[in-house]
Structures are given as C-alpha cells and as structure tokens.
Design an enzyme around this catalytic site. Structure first.
Site, PDB file in Angstrom:
ATOM      1  N   GLU A 118      -0.123  82.750 -17.391  1.00 51.49           N
ATOM      2  CA  GLU A 118      -1.363  83.011 -16.660  1.00 51.49           C
ATOM      3  C   GLU A 118      -1.162  82.625 -15.189  1.00 51.49           C
ATOM      4  O   GLU A 118      -0.642  81.553 -14.877  1.00 51.49           O
ATOM      5  CB  GLU A 118      -2.513  82.196 -17.244  1.00 51.49           C
ATOM      6  CG  GLU A 118      -3.843  82.435 -16.527  1.00 51.49           C
ATOM      7  CD  GLU A 118      -4.948  81.519 -17.003  1.00 51.49           C
ATOM      8  OE1 GLU A 118      -6.087  81.702 -16.558  1.00 51.49           O
ATOM      9  OE2 GLU A 118      -4.669  80.631 -17.834  1.00 51.49           O
TER      10      GLU A 118
ATOM     11  N   ASP B 283      -3.800  75.604 -20.209  1.00 55.98           N
ATOM     12  CA  ASP B 283      -5.152  75.053 -20.198  1.00 55.98           C
ATOM     13  C   ASP B 283      -5.925  75.516 -21.429  1.00 55.98           C
ATOM     14  O   ASP B 283      -5.345  76.032 -22.405  1.00 55.98           O
ATOM     15  CB  ASP B 283      -5.850  75.406 -18.889  1.00 55.98           C
ATOM     16  CG  ASP B 283      -6.061  76.910 -18.743  1.00 55.98           C
ATOM     17  OD1 ASP B 283      -5.630  77.672 -19.637  1.00 55.98           O
ATOM     18  OD2 ASP B 283      -6.654  77.322 -17.725  1.00 55.98           O
TER      19      ASP B 283
ATOM     20  N   SER C 171      -8.047  78.061 -22.096  1.00 57.20           N
ATOM     21  CA  SER C 171      -8.284  79.476 -22.464  1.00 57.20           C
ATOM     22  C   SER C 171      -7.492  80.395 -21.563  1.00 57.20           C
ATOM     23  O   SER C 171      -7.120  80.034 -20.447  1.00 57.20           O
ATOM     24  CB  SER C 171      -9.782  79.807 -22.363  1.00 57.20           C
ATOM     25  OG  SER C 171     -10.212  79.751 -21.011  1.00 57.20           O
TER      26      SER C 171
ATOM     27  N   ASP D   6      31.067  72.375 -14.499  1.00 54.71           N
ATOM     28  CA  ASP D   6      31.749  71.419 -13.638  1.00 54.71           C
ATOM     29  C   ASP D   6      31.151  71.473 -12.230  1.00 54.71           C
ATOM     30  O   ASP D   6      30.829  72.550 -11.721  1.00 54.71           O
ATOM     31  CB  ASP D   6      33.245  71.740 -13.571  1.00 54.71           C
ATOM     32  CG  ASP D   6      33.966  70.844 -12.599  1.00 54.71           C
ATOM     33  OD1 ASP D   6      33.911  69.610 -12.788  1.00 54.71           O
ATOM     34  OD2 ASP D   6      34.562  71.365 -11.630  1.00 54.71           O
TER      35      ASP D   6
ATOM     36  N   GLU E 212      33.099  68.761  -6.308  1.00 53.03           N
ATOM     37  CA  GLU E 212      32.844  67.763  -5.275  1.00 53.03           C
ATOM     38  C   GLU E 212      33.461  68.148  -3.938  1.00 53.03           C
ATOM     39  O   GLU E 212      32.958  67.750  -2.879  1.00 53.03           O
ATOM     40  CB  GLU E 212      33.392  66.394  -5.702  1.00 53.03           C
ATOM     41  CG  GLU E 212      32.653  65.725  -6.845  1.00 53.03           C
ATOM     42  CD  GLU E 212      33.168  66.161  -8.215  1.00 53.03           C
ATOM     43  OE1 GLU E 212      32.711  65.594  -9.223  1.00 53.03           O
ATOM     44  OE2 GLU E 212      34.047  67.076  -8.260  1.00 53.03           O
TER      45      GLU E 212
ATOM     46  N   PHE F  90      38.867  68.931 -10.052  1.00 49.08           N
ATOM     47  CA  PHE F  90      39.231  69.230 -11.430  1.00 49.08           C
ATOM     48  C   PHE F  90      37.979  69.058 -12.280  1.00 49.08           C
ATOM     49  O   PHE F  90      36.959  68.530 -11.795  1.00 49.08           O
ATOM     50  CB  PHE F  90      40.378  68.332 -11.925  1.00 49.08           C
ATOM     51  CG  PHE F  90      40.092  66.858 -11.867  1.00 49.08           C
ATOM     52  CD1 PHE F  90      39.440  66.208 -12.913  1.00 49.08           C
ATOM     53  CD2 PHE F  90      40.488  66.103 -10.773  1.00 49.08           C
ATOM     54  CE1 PHE F  90      39.181  64.858 -12.860  1.00 49.08           C
ATOM     55  CE2 PHE F  90      40.226  64.737 -10.711  1.00 49.08           C
ATOM     56  CZ  PHE F  90      39.572  64.116 -11.765  1.00 49.08           C
TER      57      PHE F  90
ATOM     58  N   ASP G  46      38.679  53.711  19.956  1.00 45.75           N
ATOM     59  CA  ASP G  46      39.941  53.208  19.411  1.00 45.75           C
ATOM     60  C   ASP G  46      40.350  52.025  20.278  1.00 45.75           C
ATOM     61  O   ASP G  46      39.884  51.893  21.421  1.00 45.75           O
ATOM     62  CB  ASP G  46      41.011  54.291  19.435  1.00 45.75           C
ATOM     63  CG  ASP G  46      40.577  55.548  18.674  1.00 45.75           C
ATOM     64  OD1 ASP G  46      39.715  55.419  17.780  1.00 45.75           O
ATOM     65  OD2 ASP G  46      41.067  56.641  18.990  1.00 45.75           O
TER      66      ASP G  46
ATOM     67  N   ASP H   2      39.873  55.807  14.933  1.00 48.23           N
ATOM     68  CA  ASP H   2      38.910  56.370  13.995  1.00 48.23           C
ATOM     69  C   ASP H   2      39.385  57.741  13.518  1.00 48.23           C
ATOM     70  O   ASP H   2      40.548  58.099  13.693  1.00 48.23           O
ATOM     71  CB  ASP H   2      37.516  56.448  14.628  1.00 48.23           C
ATOM     72  CG  ASP H   2      37.452  57.420  15.798  1.00 48.23           C
ATOM     73  OD1 ASP H   2      38.499  58.026  16.143  1.00 48.23           O
ATOM     74  OD2 ASP H   2      36.358  57.582  16.368  1.00 48.23           O
TER      75      ASP H   2
ATOM     76  N   HIS I 216     -22.656  -9.258  33.653  1.00 47.87           N
ATOM     77  CA  HIS I 216     -23.656  -9.982  32.858  1.00 47.87           C
ATOM     78  C   HIS I 216     -24.008  -9.249  31.566  1.00 47.87           C
ATOM     79  O   HIS I 216     -24.600  -9.827  30.661  1.00 47.87           O
ATOM     80  CB  HIS I 216     -24.918 -10.236  33.702  1.00 47.87           C
ATOM     81  CG  HIS I 216     -25.791  -9.023  33.885  1.00 47.87           C
ATOM     82  ND1 HIS I 216     -25.651  -8.160  34.944  1.00 47.87           N
ATOM     83  CD2 HIS I 216     -26.823  -8.535  33.133  1.00 47.87           C
ATOM     84  CE1 HIS I 216     -26.568  -7.199  34.850  1.00 47.87           C
ATOM     85  NE2 HIS I 216     -27.294  -7.412  33.751  1.00 47.87           N
TER      86      HIS I 216
ATOM     87  N   ASP J  44     -20.757  -9.066  40.103  1.00 52.50           N
ATOM     88  CA  ASP J  44     -21.253  -8.712  38.749  1.00 52.50           C
ATOM     89  C   ASP J  44     -20.551  -7.430  38.276  1.00 52.50           C
ATOM     90  O   ASP J  44     -21.130  -6.349  38.247  1.00 52.50           O
ATOM     91  CB  ASP J  44     -22.769  -8.521  38.819  1.00 52.50           C
ATOM     92  CG  ASP J  44     -23.382  -8.312  37.426  1.00 52.50           C
ATOM     93  OD1 ASP J  44     -22.690  -8.596  36.424  1.00 52.50           O
ATOM     94  OD2 ASP J  44     -24.543  -7.869  37.359  1.00 52.50           O
TER      95      ASP J  44
ATOM     96  N   SER K 178     -28.546  -1.887  33.511  1.00 55.75           N
ATOM     97  CA  SER K 178     -27.440  -2.645  34.088  1.00 55.75           C
ATOM     98  C   SER K 178     -26.104  -2.122  33.578  1.00 55.75           C
ATOM     99  O   SER K 178     -25.944  -1.805  32.394  1.00 55.75           O
ATOM    100  CB  SER K 178     -27.583  -4.127  33.739  1.00 55.75           C
ATOM    101  OG  SER K 178     -28.729  -4.666  34.359  1.00 55.75           O
TER     102      SER K 178
END
Length: 665
Positions: free
Chosen positions: A60, A114, A116, A132, A135, A151, A235, A273, A477, A530, A632
């Site tokens: 659907e 779902d 219907s 396989d 890589e 391989f 380098d 490098d 005082h 004082d 005082s």
C-alpha cells in the site's frame, strides 16, 4: 520462465556471491493481512557482507510510507524505507544497490502493515546472499601504502623492491638504520640520495667513539627536507646526544659545517611521511678531540671568551644579573666561580646559574592584605606580585606592584622594599546624613549615617568612637574602675533597645586610661584628660554600618563658631515631674564651638564647687541643642555631618555638661 531468466541473469553478475535464502512478506504472493509484521535479521562473516536483492514489491502506498512499509537497516542504521509498487528494473537500479551490510556486520529487515487496505497487495519477495568484501577497493579499510591484495574474507599489503613492511602490516618503508659505532669517519645520507628519499622512512644511524673524542659532521650541498609554509618540519633530520637534542632540521638550509656535537655518542635520525618528492641530505662524519663549549652553563658568561676551549684551560664563570650559582655540598651562594675544561669536553666544576628567588613575602595572616600571585606561579628574578585589600573599607597604603630584583628583594616601582599595608578607610560613610537636629529632643539617625558611633551599656552607659578595626576611644570616666576584659561594646546599630545578633559585639582586651586623668566620685570638678582607649580582643569586620572615624592631623584646630556634630543615646528630655527621658534611638545634633571666654564662664554645679575648664578642653553648644548624661564618650565630629561626604574627623569627645557641652580635645 521469465522469472527464472531474471534470476539466472542476477546470479551471473554475482558470481562471488553465495545464495543463502529467500525473504518475503507474510502470505506472499496471495497478499498480506492487516496488522501483519516481519522482523528478519542475518549477519555476515568476517571479510564478507550480506546483501538483499528484491525482485518484487507491491505494498500500500502512503506519504512517507506511514501505513505499510519495509524498512532495511545495517547495524541499526537505516538504509531504505519502501512502500507502493516498484518494477524489477527500478528495484535493481535504485533500491538493491544500497541494501548491503557493513563488512562483518548485520542486515535487518522490518515489515509492518496497518489495520486496513482498500485492496489486496501481494507484498514483497527477495533473496539474500553473502559475498566477499573487497577491502582494497575501500581506502577506509585497507590503507596499504603501496600494494593491496584482496582474498576471500580478507586482504594483505605488500611493498616494492627495496622496501619492507613495517610491524603494522600496512606501511612500506626502507631498510636504512645502521650501527656505525667504532668508525672514525664515514658517510650518511637519506635513502636513495641524491634521488628523492623514500616515503615513510624511519632511519636511525648510531655513532659511538672513545670518550675523549667527539663526532664532527660536515653536510653536503643540496640539503632538501620537506618543510611546511609556516616553517614547521614535515619531514625531519634529528641529531641527538645523551645531553639532549641538538635540533630538528628541515627546509633548504643545512646545519652549519663543521657541526660539533661535543659528544662521543650521537644518534642521527631521519623520518619522512607518506608524501613528497624532496631530495634529502648527505653528510660526512669524522672525529676530533673534544673541546669544551663556550657556554659553561646557561645564564652566564665565561672569561676569557673563546669559541671553544681545549683540555686544561680555565675560565671564570660569572652568572648574569639576577642569577646565582648553587654550589653543591655548600650552604653558600655565589655569582662567580672558576672551572677547568676536562678531557671529556666537560667543564668541572660546573654549577647552574639559577634565577634569584625572592620567595613569597611575609604579610599578616588576617586576610585583609591580599597577595595576587604571579601568573607564572614563580617568585624569581623579574617576576611580579600585586597586592590588594580584601574590601573597600580598607585602603592600600603603599605601592600595589612589586618586582623581584637581582638582590632577592621585592621592590616597587617607587623603590620601596617595605610591603604595603591595608589601613581602614575612615570617615566616609556609605549613607550620608541629611538635615539638622539636637540630642535633647534631637533627630534620630538612620543606620549607616554614623557608622563609627559605638554604645556602652554596662556598667555605665555611654558612647565611644571606632578609630580602627582593633581600637575605640571614649571618655575615661565611662570606663574607669572596670576590669579590662569585661567591657562589652556594641556597634553597627541605632536602636539601643533591640540589641540582637545583627549588631557587632566587641569584647575588650585592654583599657588604657590617660595617666593624668584623676579618678574621683560622681560629683567632681575636674574632667581634665578625660580620655581612654579600648583595645578589642579580636579584629572587627568593617562594613557599611561600621567604619572608623578619622583622627585629626596634628595641625588641625577648632575655631569659634565652627559647627560640628555630637551624637549619642543619652538623656533627651526632662519631664515636669523631674524624670529624665533616655533615648533608645541614636540621635545627633549640630552644635557650634564657643569662645574661650564663654567656656570659662561655667556655672557652679554644687555648692561652692565650680567646674574646672582646662587647656585640654573646648566647649560647644547652641540654644536648645546639647549633649546630656549618658552621651559621655561619644564623638564631636567635624566638619558638621551633612556638610559634604567627608572625610569626617573625631575632633573631640563628649565629657561633661549641660548647660554647655564640654569635650576633651
């Protein structure tokens, strides 16, 4: 027959695949029911992938496939969500290529319908295979620096002739390390010199000769080691000795020749490098007798000065300004010593010239004067420290910045070696008193308007003034014949009735009464001298409601009619029946200084006795404005409060009265 032809065509393109089985919706091809579901999952072996190839799809249709749908995931990551009807050609071109697991990963198919459908849909069908994974076609997997070989279930790397595979089984490098120990001369160069050197090279050349000899290097022209545009080595040629690295070299400029290593053991390392086509380097090494270097130790000079020194030569080493030699096995420090060049090319004795350390200065531990430590965390020659006071209620007296000098002393820009002090900021309240009044029925003070005003409640009621964070001054005082450590003084308040924990309580440690004050009975005729000092048993915390008043300078004097302010919690009114009303609110009044003639015209107070007015006193008052009993010891403040923002000075202490208020100077 047509379906069989299609399958044969698919399998012809998937020769390396292994058909594992079929996956289809419930009820296929008759059609699926409402609320149908399917949860299907398969995982691949290492180095393989699982793929689904759909040959039929009839579900659907709905926006975003929110009704019926097929969802395919790889390790939980959605690959495709399908619904509606798609022909085989469309499935093969746009859907099937993405229904692929990661290497060694799992593929998951989820189907749900779902409640219907408006018509019956046949569903879906497909087959799944394991194949396989190459890589070598995926750079993120292989990473072989030269050759990659795939391989079934894996891969391996290999290198060109002359290179070997490093221990990581991915990187190809050259055999270039060599131990040349014992040789007194020879040649060393980067791999393939003068052709561009190999990528991912990691070469180590070891040179070792007798202790009394050193290795000398002579570099050829054409030095070319890869360098970035900002001067950093990509380098690098590195020269290492037991005493440290002599540098990393790159670019087009070779190290100076002859290059003296001052060492009998040298490691020459070259590393590159995986990129670049630079030429490299070549050098010839030989040996010569060791010489001592011109620099005996850092931060020093040697006399006489030469580029280098032979065995037996002596020099005088002088540490540079601000540095000192730490002589081993001795408590003494010196800035000068004599040393001799040894057969091994070393100086003996050799003492490091270290920067003078001023250490952290001694400052009070009360936390008021605060030291801002240097950013380096050190306190050596030329380092700086800064001082500040802990709050705005203290002022820094002296310079705020000090530098460690060559003599090991902290000295300010102004030449001061004494540390600064934090003194109490006096006589400048945060809240400024407004208006006028009198103590006898005078004006109530607000909190903070008279922050130096203190209250004594027992054994005699009186006032006092805070003059710094450890001392107060009052009338003698008020505190005579009181045990020194029993007096309690209150500050930071205006209401004497509701003394609580919000006020500052100061306990006395010592009371110092003026030695010339004559103690006597309550009825006396002489209040000369004082005045008394009260020392607190601990430092008080200053704040907006408690700050000291300034003491007047020695040359400050009062003149006739000069206005000042008196304050206190004393008697305010005498009732018709003779009762005296005492104020529980701090009140103040502005009074003027009387002339000496008026001060000497003092009425009798008892019988034939007359109050004595001395040179240590002045009197002040105004009609209906005065101090009274229990005032005082309180302050006479000038200039008059409300007249500017200060500073305000303690120009007198309320001593005796009325009808005239007399104060001790």
């Amino acid at each position: 027959m047509l379906r069989l032809s299609l399958l044969l065509l698919l399998f012809s393109h998937l020769a390396s695949s292994i058909l594992l089985g079929w996956v289809e919706s419930p009820g296929y091809p008759r059609g699926y029911l409402p609320h149908a579901s399917l949860n299907w999952s398969r995982c691949a072996r290492k180095g393989h992938v699982i793929s689904i190839t759909l040959i039929h799809l009839d579900l659907e249709d709905s926006p975003n496939c929110e009704n019926d749908a097929v969802k395919v995931l790889s390790n939980g990551r959605p690959l495709s969500i399908l619904c509606g009807r798609k022909g085989f050609a469309e499935l093969q071109s746009s859907v099937n290529p993405v229904l692929l697991s990661s290497p060694g990963g799992c593929l998951n198919l989820l189907f749900v319908s779902d409640f219907s459908n408006t018509k019956r849909h046949s569903g879906f069908r497909g087959f799944y295979t394991e194949q396989d994974f190459d890589e070598c076609q995926d750079d993120s997997e292989a990473r072989c620096t030269q050759f990659c070989h795939n391989f079934v279930g894996g891969y391996y790397c290999s290198c060109r002739h002359g290179y070997h595979l490093k221990e990581d089984n991915h990187t190809c490098t050259v055999h270039c390390s060599e131990d040349l120990s014992g040789l007194r001369k020879g040649d060393i160069s980067s791999p393939s010199w003068p052709a561009p050197y190999a990528m991912n090279a990691d070469c180590l050349y070891t040179l070792s000769v007798e202790d009394h000899l050193q290795v000398e290097l002579h570099f050829s022209e054409g030095f070319d080691v890869e360098q970035s545009t900002d001067g950093h080595c990509i380098d690098a040629l590195m020269i290492q000795t037991p005493s440290g690295n002599l540098g990393s070299f790159c670019g087009l400029q070779p190290p100076p020749s002859p290059f003296l290593t001052h060492s009998s053991q040298v490691h020459i390392r070259f590393a590159s490098d995986g990129f670049g086509t630079n030429k490299g380097f070549a050098l010839r090494f030989r040996t010569r007798a060791k010489v001592c270097p011109a620099a005996v130790t850092p931060h020093s000079t040697a006399t006489p000065q030469q580029p280098d020194y032979s065995q037996g030569q002596t020099v005088t080493v002088r540490c540079r300004q601000g540095h000192i030699a730490n002589v081993q096995n001795s408590l003494s420090m010196t800035s000068e010593y004599v040393t001799t060049c040894q057969r091994t090319g070393n100086w003996f004795p050799s003492y490091a010239c270290e920067p003078v350390d001023c250490g952290f200065p001694n400052i009070p531990e009360d936390g008021i004067l605060q030291l801002v430590q240097p950013k380096t965390g050190k306190t050596v020659y030329k380092d700086q420290i800064n001082f500040k006071c802990s709050s705005k209620y203290y002022t820094l007296e002296g310079d705020d910045t000090y530098t460690c000098n060559a003599d090991g002393e902290w000295i300010s820009a102004g030449g001061n070696t004494e540390m600064p002090k934090c003194t109490e900021a006096c006589g400048k309240p945060d809240v400024h008193l407004m208006g006028t009044g009198r103590i006898l029925g005078g004006t109530d003070a607000n909190l903070g308007e008279l922050p130096w005003q203190l209250l004594i409640t027992h054994p005699r009621k009186g006032g006092a003034s805070l003059i710094n964070d450890r001392w107060a001054v009052t009338a003698a005082h008020v505190v005579e014949n009181i045990q020194e450590d029993t007096l309690r003084i209150y500050g930071g308040l205006v209401n004497a009735r509701s003394i609580s924990n919000n006020e500052v309580v100061m306990e006395s440690e010592k009371i110092i009464i003026h030695p010339n004050f004559a103690s006597g009975s309550e009825i006396r005729t002489n209040f000369d001298d004082d005045i008394a000092l009260v020392k607190f048993n601990s430092r008080v915390n200053l704040g907006p409601n408690l700050i000291p008043i300034c003491l007047p300078p020695a040359n400050m004097s009062l003149v006739e009619n000069e206005l000042g302010t008196v304050s206190g919690w004393g008697i305010t009114e005498r009732q018709a029946d003779g009762r005296l009303d005492t104020s529980y609110s701090l009140k103040y009044a502005h009074v003027g200084v009387y002339s000496l003639a008026k001060c000497n015209d003092v009425p009798y107070i008892s019988g034939s006795k007359r109050m004595v007015f001395t040179d240590n006193m002045f009197c002040a008052g105004a009609e209906g404005m005065d101090s009274c009993r229990h005032d005082s010891g309180g302050p006479f403040t000038t200039p008059m409060l409300g007249n500017g923002k200060g500073p305000f000075y303690l120009s007198g202490i309320v001593s005796w009265g009325p009808p005239l208020s007399s104060a001790d100077v």
